[in-house]
Design an enzyme around this catalytic site. Structure first.
Site, PDB file in Angstrom:
ATOM      1  N   SER A 181       0.861  -1.185   0.000  1.00  0.00           N
ATOM      2  CA  SER A 181       0.000   0.000   0.000  1.00  0.00           C
ATOM      3  C   SER A 181       0.898   1.236   0.000  1.00  0.00           C
ATOM      4  O   SER A 181       1.753   1.366  -0.865  1.00  0.00           O
ATOM      5  CB  SER A 181      -0.964  -0.029   1.192  1.00  0.00           C
ATOM      6  OG  SER A 181      -1.858   1.050   1.132  1.00  0.00           O
ATOM      7  N   HIS A 208      -2.516  -1.172  -3.340  1.00  0.00           N
ATOM      8  CA  HIS A 208      -3.670  -0.298  -3.119  1.00  0.00           C
ATOM      9  C   HIS A 208      -3.501   0.985  -3.921  1.00  0.00           C
ATOM     10  O   HIS A 208      -2.703   1.852  -3.570  1.00  0.00           O
ATOM     11  CB  HIS A 208      -3.804   0.061  -1.634  1.00  0.00           C
ATOM     12  CG  HIS A 208      -4.097  -1.114  -0.768  1.00  0.00           C
ATOM     13  ND1 HIS A 208      -3.704  -1.183   0.542  1.00  0.00           N
ATOM     14  CD2 HIS A 208      -4.753  -2.269  -1.011  1.00  0.00           C
ATOM     15  CE1 HIS A 208      -4.104  -2.326   1.074  1.00  0.00           C
ATOM     16  NE2 HIS A 208      -4.741  -3.003   0.144  1.00  0.00           N
ATOM     17  N   ASP A 305      -4.206  -5.235   5.988  1.00  0.00           N
ATOM     18  CA  ASP A 305      -4.558  -6.030   4.816  1.00  0.00           C
ATOM     19  C   ASP A 305      -3.411  -6.974   4.484  1.00  0.00           C
ATOM     20  O   ASP A 305      -2.252  -6.574   4.448  1.00  0.00           O
ATOM     21  CB  ASP A 305      -4.853  -5.108   3.625  1.00  0.00           C
ATOM     22  CG  ASP A 305      -5.402  -5.875   2.440  1.00  0.00           C
ATOM     23  OD1 ASP A 305      -6.059  -6.916   2.641  1.00  0.00           O
ATOM     24  OD2 ASP A 305      -5.179  -5.433   1.292  1.00  0.00           O
TER      25      ASP A 305
END
Length: 362
Positions: A181, A208, A305
């Site tokens: 991310s 992401h 995540d």
């Protein structure tokens, strides 16, 4: 870029293990050639005592001089300035800034554009478009959200389990999955550039990013990795020697084909992490199809995540590798898997790439 991540993050300073500390305000340096822009940005920050404007300068040389004398936590950096532009200056500012995180604040990096991806690839933690007069309130909210997200990286102690290391071995797996991310584009570039072309293990990536970024992101990875990179499509076949990235609006999972090959299935159901795309479904699907033949790599990023999927991959006999705290822009995602004792190795991205490269000669 804003994503619905919980801020369960770990600090860079391992001394936080000893006892809780009183947090000083997050120090911010503004670098912009426009006095109006410097004042506008400062006005959004100054009312909030969790932040402190450490300085505001008009060009990169002044910023480098300032950073040589004073430490800051976050740099807000314009792109188009006299002398050295902001994107070119990123590596120097990172080196002199000794870990300061950089947010590009510029009209030159609209969301989804090539310039924004280039900035992220060069090490920026995030990007934000300068506001128009009618959008000042929205700009202020977005700026504070990004500052809070990066500042929260230093608020929690590093888990005791962070020292765990296990031998991975040099035999290459059948597939490598990478989740990332905030800061991930730069980390991915460092990792992939160390992998030689003769390594044909398929690499699948969930980063992401909004969907509009993905074509530029794929082109950036292909150039840096010197191998084809594609945005995943439903029923696309997983092929050797290629990188496939999850689109910005779907999770990437896998199914076995009747001929023994593997195809990608895109899913859009809600992941428990709240992220779309999410690393968890990718790792979980890898666990089901490849098990011991899969490696999951967790790079810099906010939140957790990848933790759920990494747990499943580990239980299936796969290997988990996490980015180390010192090289991560945000140690939330890799820190989560390390804190649970799931990581077989904890390394900076370039060393992860070198380890994969060594598998070609094993």
């Amino acid at each position: 870029m804003a994503f619905p991540f919980p801020h369960d993050l770990a600090p860079r300073d391992s001394s936080a293990l000893a006892e809780p500390r009183t947090l000083a305000p997050t120090r911010i340096l503004i670098v912009d050639d426009s006095a109006v822009a410097r004042a506008l940005i400062a006005r959004q920050i100054e009312p909030h005592d969790r932040f402190a404007i450490a300085g505001a300068v008009a060009h990169v040389d002044a910023a480098l001089q300032f950073l040589a004398e004073q430490a800051v936590d976050i740099i807000l950096l314009d792109v188009a300035m006299p002398g050295m532009d902001g994107i070119t200056a990123l590596p120097r500012l990172q080196a002199v800034g000794q870990g300061a995180r950089i947010i590009i604040v510029s009209g030159s990096t609209p969301a989804g554009g090539a310039a924004a991806v280039q900035a992220l690839a060069h090490g920026a933690a995030d990007t934000l478009v300068k506001p128009k007069p009618q959008g000042l309130a929205e700009f202020g909210d977005a700026l504070l959200q990004k500052l809070d997200a990066l500042a929260s990286c230093d608020e929690r102690p590093i888990p005791i389990a962070a020292g765990i290391r296990r031998p991975v071995g040099h035999t290459l797996p059948k597939i490598i999955g990478i989740g990332a991310s905030t800061g991930g584009i730069h980390a991915l570039a460092k990792l992939l550039e160390r992998i030689p072309a003769n390594i044909t293990v398929p690499i699948v990536v969930t980063q992401h990013l909004p969907a509009t970024f993905m074509p530029y992101f794929a082109a950036q990875l292909a150039k840096g990795a010197n191998r084809p990179c594609e945005v995943a499509e439903d029923l696309m076949r997983v092929r050797p020697g290629r990188i496939v990235i999850a689109p910005g609006d779907a999770h990437m999972t896998f199914v076995r084909l009747s001929d023994g090959g593997t195809a990608i299935r895109l899913k859009r159901d809600r992941a428990r992490s709240g992220c779309l795309p999410s690393v968890d479904p990718m790792f979980a699907s890898m666990a089901t199809l490849w098990g011991t033949g899969a490696w999951g790599i967790v790079l810099t990023g906010m939140g957790r995540d990848g933790l759920e999927g990494a747990t499943m991959l580990k239980q299936a006999g796969g290997r988990i590798i996490a980015q180390n705290r010192e090289s991560a822009v945000v140690w939330g995602m890799p820190g989560a898997v390390v804190s649970r004792g799931l990581a077989d190795l904890v390394l900076p991205p370039e060393e992860i790439g070198m380890m994969i490269a060594m598998g070609a000669t094993a």
